[in-house]
Design an enzyme around this catalytic site. Structure first.
Site, short mmCIF file in Angstrom:
data_model
loop_
_atom_site.label_atom_id
_atom_site.label_comp_id
_atom_site.label_asym_id
_atom_site.label_seq_id
_atom_site.Cartn_x
_atom_site.Cartn_y
_atom_site.Cartn_z
N GLU A 38 61.30 40.20 -15.02
CA GLU A 38 60.58 39.11 -14.35
C GLU A 38 61.02 37.75 -14.89
OE1 GLU A 38 56.41 40.38 -14.69
OE2 GLU A 38 56.66 41.56 -12.86
N ARG B 259 59.77 46.14 -24.67
CA ARG B 259 59.14 46.66 -23.44
C ARG B 259 60.15 47.24 -22.46
NH1 ARG B 259 55.90 43.22 -20.29
NH2 ARG B 259 53.97 44.36 -20.23
N ARG C 147 61.38 51.26 -7.48
CA ARG C 147 61.04 50.62 -8.76
C ARG C 147 60.51 51.63 -9.78
NH1 ARG C 147 56.93 45.42 -9.22
NH2 ARG C 147 55.99 46.02 -11.20
N LYS D 247 54.47 51.11 -19.98
CA LYS D 247 53.15 51.12 -19.36
C LYS D 247 52.79 52.55 -19.00
CE LYS D 247 53.47 46.45 -17.52
NZ LYS D 247 53.22 45.51 -16.41
N ASP E 172 53.46 49.72 -12.40
CA ASP E 172 52.72 48.62 -13.03
C ASP E 172 51.39 49.18 -13.50
OD1 ASP E 172 52.02 46.06 -13.87
OD2 ASP E 172 53.10 45.16 -12.22
N GLU F 190 51.47 51.35 -23.33
CA GLU F 190 50.73 50.11 -23.10
C GLU F 190 49.75 50.35 -21.95
OE1 GLU F 190 53.29 46.66 -22.67
OE2 GLU F 190 51.85 45.68 -21.36
N GLU G 167 43.50 43.62 -14.01
CA GLU G 167 44.36 42.85 -13.11
C GLU G 167 44.35 43.39 -11.69
OE1 GLU G 167 48.44 42.53 -14.40
OE2 GLU G 167 49.06 41.61 -12.51
C1 BDP Z 1 52.44 42.37 -14.19
C2 BDP Z 1 51.63 41.11 -14.27
C3 BDP Z 1 52.36 39.98 -14.96
C4 BDP Z 1 52.86 40.47 -16.31
C5 BDP Z 1 53.69 41.71 -16.11
C6 BDP Z 1 54.13 42.30 -17.42
O1 BDP Z 1 51.30 40.71 -12.97
O2 BDP Z 1 51.47 38.91 -15.10
O3 BDP Z 1 53.61 39.47 -16.93
O4 BDP Z 1 52.93 42.69 -15.45
O5 BDP Z 1 53.49 43.27 -17.85
O6 BDP Z 1 51.61 43.38 -13.77
O7 BDP Z 1 55.08 41.86 -18.02
#
Ligand code: BDP
Length: 691
Positions: free
Chosen positions: A311, A344, A357, A381, A386, A408, A414
Site C-alpha cells: 500500500e 509484515r 489477492r 493477518k 484483510d 496479527e 474496521e
Molecule cells: C487495511 C487498512 C489500512 C491498513 C492496512 C494494513 O484499511 O488502514 O493500513 O490494512 O494493515 O485493512 O496495513
C-alpha cells in the site's frame, strides 16, 4: 465457567444485594474490567484476604501493592493491612524468591522455573499455623500477573480458598499494535484520538498511561507498538524517540516493552542519505547507529515492526532486493541488544488486476522461508485478504516451516461496524486459532503452529483511544479483554472469556450475566450475516463502514448466473496453498462448508446449499437473520433496565439503535444490488420488511 461455592444462602444474599442496589452508581466505563465494585457477599472472601504481605521496593512490587489495595479495598469495602510478615490467617503473600524471604523459603524454585519468566503459581498454604495465599513467580512481572489473576477470581465470584493454580502464557510476546500517528489521529481508530499525547511528551505524563499499563498487565500483554504501521519517518527522530522513551519508562514496571513501527525509507527522509537500499553499507550503518541511539534511550527497546512494499509504503523491493534482505538488515541492527523485527506479509502491490489477492503473500513469502535471520518474525493477518468479518485462515500458517510467524488480529472493528456495532470478536479469533492446518497431520491447529516456533508472539491492532471509555463503546472493551486473554491462553473458550468479562464489567447479577453473554455469543455471526455472509468479502464502501458491493465486484463476481470467487483448481487455485487435506476439503463443493462457500466457489444462484435453500434464498435468509439478531439484542438489553447503571445502559442502547440502522442498510443495499443482477424475486419476509 462454573461458579464454585454456590449454595442457597449465596443466592439469597445475591438477590437481596441486587434488590437493595437498584440505585446504581453512575459509571462512564473508564475503569474497564478493573472496576473492583463492592462484592455482593464480601464475607465469603474476607477470611482469605485480611492482610497483604508484599515486600520489595521496586516499582513493580509497588504496583502490586497498589493494585491489591485498590482491588481489595473496592471489593471488600475496607482497607486491607499491609505488613512485612504473616501475622494471622488470610494473608496474601506475593513476590519472587528474590523479593520475598517467605517465598524463598517455600522451595518453589524448580516449579517456578518450569513456568518461565512470566508464569506464576497461586496456591493456598499455611505458615506457622496461619492460612495464607501464595502468589509466586520467578519474575516480579509474573507476580503482578498472578495478582491480577487472584483479583479476577474475586471479581468473578470464584472461590479463593483451596487454590492450586499454575499458569504460563501461550505466546512469549503478546502485543498491542497501535496505529497511532504523530498528529494524534489513529488509523482505523473509532474511539477518539491517540492515547499518547505526543505534544506533551516527554515532559508531561498523562496519568492515564498508568491505567493503560494496568489494563494491559491485567491481561498479561507485554509489548506495545506505539505507532502506525504506515509509519511516519519522524517517529525515529531524536525528538520522538525521547517521547517514546518517556512512555517506555511508565510502562516498564508493568512488564511492557516498547516497540516502534519503522518507515523503511527513514534513512532518506530523516537521515539525508540518497538511498534506503538494505545492501548499501551506509544504509546498514545508519540503521545500526539508529538502533544504538534508541537503546541508549530505551535500554529494553523491543524492536521494529515494518510494513514494506505494501500500500505505497517504501521497502527493499524499491531497490530490487527481497523482503528478507530488508528484514535482515534491520534485524542485524537490533540483534546485539536482543531486539526483534516483525516484518509484515500484508503485501499485494505486485498483483496483476486479474490475480487473486488471497494468494499474494504466499507467493511472495514461501520462496523466502529459511532466509530470515533468527530474530525476525513474519507477521501475517489471520486472513489472506484483510481483516474481513470471515475469511479462510492465512495459507502462510503451516507453509513457512523455518520462519517464526506472528499472527496479527484486529481488535479495532474496521470492517465490523466500527465503534457502533456490538460485535464480540473472540469467536472470530477462536475460529482462526482452532483452524486445522494439517501441517503435521490432523490436529495441527493454527494456535499450535504459532506456539511451536523457537520465538512465539501474537499481535492485536488496538481499539483504544482518548474516549473516556477507551473503546468508543462499552462492549468493544470486551474485544480488548478477549484478545489479551487469548494471547495468554488460546485454549480458553469465547464463552468463558465473555462470562469473565461480563462479571467484571457489568456485575455478578445472574440475569445480567446470562443476558450479556447471550447477546455477545452470536454477535459476530450476526455481523457476518448482515454484511458478508457465505464467504463474501470486501463489500464495504471506502469508509469501511457502509456497504458498496459494486465497488469490488471482482471479489464477489456476481453475474446473472451466479456468485462467488472460484479459488479452486480451475480458478485462482488458492486451495493449493493449503495442506492437501485442507485444500481438497474446500475445493470440493460437497465438503466445502456453507460459511465459506462463496470464498472458494462461483456457484449458480439456484445451487442448493446444505440447508436445503438455494444460494439466493440462503443469502436473503442470512442477511435478514443478521438484522433480526440486532433486534433481538435490543430486546435483551431492555430487560436489563434498572440492573445496569443508567449511563452505560443508555450508551449501549443508543449504540444498538445505530447498529440496527447499520445492519438494515447493509442488508438492503446488498440484497437490492444482487437482485438487480439476478432479477430473482425476494422472499416474502424481505419484500414486506423493506420500506
Ligand atoms: C487495511 C487498512 C489500512 C491498513 C492496512 C494494513 O484499511 O488502514 O493500513 O490494512 O494493515 O485493512 O496495513
Amino acid at each position: 465457567m462454573k461458579i464454585p461455592n454456590v449454595n442457597t444462602s449465596y443466592f439469597i444474599a445475591i438477590s437481596l444485594f441486587f434488590a437493595a442496589n437498584l440505585n446504581l452508581q453512575a459509571e462512564d466505563g473508564y475503569k474497564l474490567w478493573l472496576r473492583y465494585a463492592p462484592l455482593e457477599n464480601p464475607q465469603l472472601d474476607v477470611p482469605y484476604a485480611s492482610q497483604v504481605v508484599v515486600p520489595g521496593g521496586s516499582p513493580t512490587m509497588e504496583a502490586i501493592r497498589s493494585e491489591l489495595k485498590k482491588g481489595l479495598g473496592g471489593m471488600l469495602g475496607h482497607d486491607v493491612a499491609l505488613s512485612d510478615h504473616v501475622t494471622g490467617n488470610g494473608a496474601i503473600v506475593v513476590g519472587t524468591p528474590a523479593s520475598s524471604p517467605l517465598i524463598a523459603s517455600l522451595g518453589l524454585q524448580a516449579k517456578l522455573q518450569g513456568l518461565g519468566h512470566d508464569g506464576y503459581l497461586i496456591y493456598s498454604a499455611a505458615n506457622g499455623g496461619h492460612a495464607m495465599t501464595v502468589i509466586a513467580s520467578s519474575s516480579e512481572v509474573g507476580a503482578l500477573y498472578g495478582t491480577f489473576h487472584f483479583l479476577r477470581l474475586m471479581q468473578t465470584r470464584q472461590q479463593i480458598a483451596h487454590l492450586d493454580i499454575s499458569e504460563k502464557p501461550a505466546f512469549q510476546r503478546r502485543f498491542m499494535d497501535h496505529w497511532d500517528n504523530p498528529d494524534g489521529s489513529i488509523e482505523r481508530g473509532y474511539a477518539g484520538n491517540s492515547l499518547w499525547r505526543w505534544n506533551d511528551l516527554p515532559g508531561k505524563l498523562d496519568p492515564r498511561y498508568i491505567d493503560y499499563a494496568r489494563a494491559e498487565a491485567s491481561l498479561g500483554l507485554n509489548g506495545v507498538v506505539l505507532n502506525n504501521v504506515n509509519a511516519k519517518p519522524e517517529q525515529l527522530t531524536p525528538e520522538y524517540l525521547r517521547k517514546a522513551a518517556a512512555l517506555a519508562n511508565v510502562f516498564r514496571p508493568y512488564g511492557i516493552r516498547v516497540y516502534l513501527a519503522a518507515n523503511f525509507a527513514a534513512p532518506i527522509a530523516i537521515g539525508n542519505l540518497k538511498t534506503a537500499d538494505p545492501l548499501d553499507p551506509t544504509v546498514q550503518k545508519w540503521w545500526q547507529a539508529k538502533a544504538d541511539e534508541i537503546y541508549r534511550l530505551i535500554p529494553d527497546f523491543g524492536g521494529f515492526l515494518v510494513k514494506a512494499n505494501s500500500e505505497k509504503q517504501p521497502g527493499p523491493q524499491d531497490y530490487g532486493r527481497t523482503h528478507a534482505d530488508g528484514a535482515n538488515m534491520l534485524a542485524e541492527a537490533v540483534a546485539p541488544r536482543g531486539g526483534i523485527v516483525m516484518w509484515r506479509a500484508f503485501v499485494y502491490a505486485s498483483m496483476k488486476s486479474n490475480e487473486d489477492r488471497a494468494t499474494a503473500a504466499y507467493k511472495q513469502f514461501t520462496p523466502l522461508d529459511g532466509k530470515f535471520r533468527g530474530n525476525v518474525f513474519v507477521q501475517v493477518k489471520n486472513g489472506p485478504i484483510d481483516f474481513q468479518p470471515r475469511e479462510m485462515f492465512h495459507p502462510l500458517i503451516g507453509a513457512m516451516r523455518k520462519t517464526p510467524l506472528l499472527a496479527e488480529l484486529q481488535i479495532t472493528q474496521e470492517y465490523l461496524g466500527h465503534e457502533t456495532d456490538l460485535v464480540y470478536l473472540a469467536p472470530l479469533w477462536k475460529e482462526f486459532l482452532d483452524s486445522d492446518t494439517y501441517r503435521n497431520g490432523p490436529g495441527s491447529t493454527v494456535a499450535k503452529i504459532l506456539a511451536s516456533s523457537p520465538m512465539t508472539a501474537i499481535a492485536g491492532v488496538a481499539n483504544t483511544g482518548s474516549d473516556t471509555n477507551w473503546c468508543g463503546q462499552d462492549f468493544a472493551q470486551a474485544n480488548w479483554y478477549a484478545y489479551g486473554r487469548l494471547a495468554w491462553n488460546s485454549n480458553l473458550t469465547a464463552e468463558q472469556i465473555a462470562e469473565e468479562w461480563a462479571r467484571m464489567t457489568w456485575g455478578n447479577d445472574p440475569q445480567v450475566i446470562s443476558t450479556v453473554c447471550a447477546m455477545m455469543r452470536g454477535s459476530r455471526d450476526a455481523c457476518v450475516n448482515y454484511e458478508m455472509p457465505l464467504g463474501l468479502t470486501d463489500m464495504e464502501d471506502n469508509t469501511h463502514y457502509g456497504a458498496n458491493p459494486p465497488r469490488h465486484a471482482n471479489y464477489h463476481q456476481a453475474d446473472a448466473q451466479g456468485i462467488g470467487y472460484d479459488r479452486g483448481r480451475t480458478g485462482s487455485d488458492a486451495v493449493s496453498e493449503y495442506a492437501p487435506a485442507v485444500g481438497e476439503r474446500y475445493a470440493n463443493l460437497a465438503t466445502c462448508p456453507d460459511d465459506l462457500l462463496l470464498w472458494f466457489h462461483h456457484v449458480s444462484w439456484d445451487y442448493k446449499m446444505k440447508s436445503g435453500r438455494t444460494v439466493w434464498d440462503e443469502l436473503c435468509f442470512r442477511y435478514n437473520a443478521g438484522v433480526d439478531y440486532v433486534k433481538q439484542m435490543q430486546t435483551q438489553w431492555q430487560t436489563l433496565r434498572g440492573k445496569i447503571d443508567p449511563e452505560r445502559f443508555s450508551a449501549v442502547q443508543a449504540r444498538l439503535d445505530q447498529q440496527l440502522a447499520h445492519a438494515t442498510n447493509w442488508r438492503d443495499v446488498c440484497i437490492r444490488y444482487f437482485q438487480s443482477i439476478n432479477h430473482k424475486p425476494l422472499p416474502a419476509y424481505l419484500a414486506q420488511s423493506k420500506g
